[in-house]
Design an enzyme around this catalytic site. Sequence first.
Site, mmCIF file in Angstrom:
data_model
loop_
_atom_site.group_PDB
_atom_site.id
_atom_site.type_symbol
_atom_site.label_atom_id
_atom_site.label_comp_id
_atom_site.label_asym_id
_atom_site.label_seq_id
_atom_site.Cartn_x
_atom_site.Cartn_y
_atom_site.Cartn_z
ATOM 1 N N SER A 23 0.994 -1.117 0.078
ATOM 2 C CA SER A 23 -0.054 0.339 -0.121
ATOM 3 C C SER A 23 0.939 1.114 -0.094
ATOM 4 C CB SER A 23 -0.904 -0.008 1.238
ATOM 5 O OG SER A 23 -1.598 1.160 1.306
ATOM 6 N N LYS A 25 -1.241 -1.031 -4.155
ATOM 7 C CA LYS A 25 -2.377 -0.013 -4.049
ATOM 8 C C LYS A 25 -2.026 1.191 -3.684
ATOM 9 C CE LYS A 25 -4.923 0.228 0.374
ATOM 10 N NZ LYS A 25 -5.714 -0.592 1.496
ATOM 11 N N LYS A 77 -3.169 5.036 -2.590
ATOM 12 C CA LYS A 77 -4.146 5.726 -1.694
ATOM 13 C C LYS A 77 -4.451 7.075 -2.770
ATOM 14 C CE LYS A 77 -4.094 3.884 2.095
ATOM 15 N NZ LYS A 77 -5.326 3.316 2.816
ATOM 16 N N ASP A 83 -7.374 3.012 -3.022
ATOM 17 C CA ASP A 83 -7.977 3.250 -1.844
ATOM 18 C C ASP A 83 -8.429 4.730 -1.392
ATOM 19 O OD1 ASP A 83 -9.008 2.830 0.803
ATOM 20 O OD2 ASP A 83 -7.349 2.183 1.773
ATOM 21 N N GLU A 136 -11.380 0.906 -3.243
ATOM 22 C CA GLU A 136 -11.639 0.712 -1.960
ATOM 23 C C GLU A 136 -12.120 1.803 -1.236
ATOM 24 O OE1 GLU A 136 -8.224 -1.049 -0.190
ATOM 25 O OE2 GLU A 136 -9.000 -0.815 1.993
ATOM 26 N N ASP A 178 -14.108 -1.242 3.224
ATOM 27 C CA ASP A 178 -13.072 -1.600 4.249
ATOM 28 C C ASP A 178 -14.043 -1.009 5.562
ATOM 29 O OD1 ASP A 178 -11.014 -1.232 6.228
ATOM 30 O OD2 ASP A 178 -9.648 -0.216 4.751
ATOM 31 N N LYS A 211 -9.978 -6.901 7.902
ATOM 32 C CA LYS A 211 -9.000 -6.567 8.832
ATOM 33 C C LYS A 211 -9.269 -7.286 10.051
ATOM 34 C CE LYS A 211 -7.692 -2.286 6.669
ATOM 35 N NZ LYS A 211 -7.840 -0.642 6.647
ATOM 36 N N GLY A 239 -4.273 -4.322 5.725
ATOM 37 C CA GLY A 239 -3.202 -4.314 6.732
ATOM 38 C C GLY A 239 -3.474 -2.817 7.399
HETATM 39 C C1 NPQ Z 1 -6.359 0.905 4.699
HETATM 40 N N1 NPQ Z 1 -4.290 0.368 5.576
HETATM 41 O O1 NPQ Z 1 -6.499 0.042 3.991
HETATM 42 C C2 NPQ Z 1 -5.253 1.038 5.826
HETATM 43 C C3 NPQ Z 1 -5.271 2.522 6.387
HETATM 44 C C4 NPQ Z 1 -4.551 2.617 7.493
HETATM 45 C C5 NPQ Z 1 -2.049 -0.209 4.518
HETATM 46 O O2 NPQ Z 1 -3.449 1.043 3.635
HETATM 47 C C6 NPQ Z 1 -2.884 3.862 12.362
HETATM 48 C C7 NPQ Z 1 -4.304 4.109 12.242
HETATM 49 C C8 NPQ Z 1 -2.441 3.401 10.947
HETATM 50 C C9 NPQ Z 1 -4.972 3.584 10.902
HETATM 51 C C10 NPQ Z 1 -2.320 2.688 8.876
HETATM 52 C C11 NPQ Z 1 -3.441 0.522 4.439
HETATM 53 C C12 NPQ Z 1 -2.933 3.262 9.908
HETATM 54 C C13 NPQ Z 1 -4.438 3.365 9.931
HETATM 55 C C14 NPQ Z 1 -3.053 2.489 7.737
HETATM 56 C C15 NPQ Z 1 -5.086 3.116 8.779
HETATM 57 O O3 NPQ Z 1 -7.075 2.006 4.655
HETATM 58 MG MG MG Z 2 -8.533 0.846 3.183
#
Ligand code: NPQ
Ligand code: MG
Length: 368
Positions: A135, A161, A163, A188, A213, A238, A262, A290
């Site tokens: 990601s 992925k 953002k 995402d 996402e 998600d 998750k 993750g």
């Molecule tokens: C997601 N993860 O899928 C999350 C977002 C995310 C790997 O994109 C602290 C609190 C750390 C919330 C890291 C990825 C975080 C968090 C990632 C949320 O949306």
């Molecule tokens: Mg997400």
Amino acid sequence: MLIERIHLHHIQLPYVHPFETSFGREQHREAILVAVESDGLLGWGECVAGSGPWYSYETMGTAWHVLVDYLAPALLGQEIGQPEQVAPRFSRVRGHAMARASLENAVWDLLGRAQGLSLATMLGGVRRAVAVGVSVGIEPTLEELLAQVEGYVAAGYARVKLKIKPGWDVQVVRAVRERWPDLALQVDANSAYTLADAARLAELDAFDLLLIEQPLHHEDMVDHAVLQMQLKTPICLDESIHSPEHARWALDIDACRIINIKVGRVGGFSAARQIHDLCAARGVPVWCGGMLETNVGRAGNLALAALPNFTLPGDISASARYFHHDIAAPDFTLNADSTISVPAGPGTGVEILPERLAAARLRYLALG
Ligand code: NPQ
Ligand code: MG
């Protein structure tokens, strides 16, 4: 096993590289490592709540409070023989899934260690290695984003992925797609759009994405169902999915065609497996999300992703993508086929490094 004591370690680890999403940029990961003690054994779970209420309302502060005042008291002194006995003891607690998951998952690890069973075996895993991706956060410039992706592709990740948020979407996806025409790619938005942006989101249909996402509101299903009718690309939920019930509601109204599971967001391995089973029965693929976990959480994600309906690559990258000095070992590395091997040792299969844990610790409490 009699749950004799519960230990909470609130830690902070600096990221290898800052991570930016539509809700902000962070330099550190905070986490609560939860240990349950019985008969001289410790089982570990990781609470993935954030330092602030940005991704969800849960924070280090709310999780600490709910663990200390409600969840630990519901488990201390109890005799637990099966991990499925934990969630019912927490059923009076509404929400706070990340706090519940950390303690339930610590019990899974404890029972796995006591019985010499890996978490993947306990859960019903069917594969020895799972397909993974990376990601990639929002970067200050497109050049820096392309350099990040370049590094990950060179490291062997076959799925990326990105953002996205308004102002950082179509042009970014176009640039990555032009440079890597065959890369498995998904995006995402972490709830950064509304239905008024449907036409903009439909432009993403041109780039052969695996999925989009959580484009809309973090609790929504209705608008996502409306949007899915206007998109060719599958929507993956998600943030909106907090329990097996939420998963069923989403599928019943066609709010998505894919679900990101998750373990923290849904309240533990038991609920995560229930969502997996429901989606399998409905022919809906799932993948393991993750939360930039330490090796404790990552080991659990790998075990979960070994279940048969985890057919899309997970947000489970090699340890080196996250922290310089993790609090548990061994580190996870990427195999040549963009997979990571599922830990085979008892429980999570990783061991806490006490000096590393102490060095990262902000506060500690023992209960019981
Ligand atoms: C997601 N993860 O899928 C999350 C977002 C995310 C790997 O994109 C602290 C609190 C750390 C919330 C890291 C990825 C975080 C968090 C990632 C949320 O949306
Ligand atoms: Mg997400």
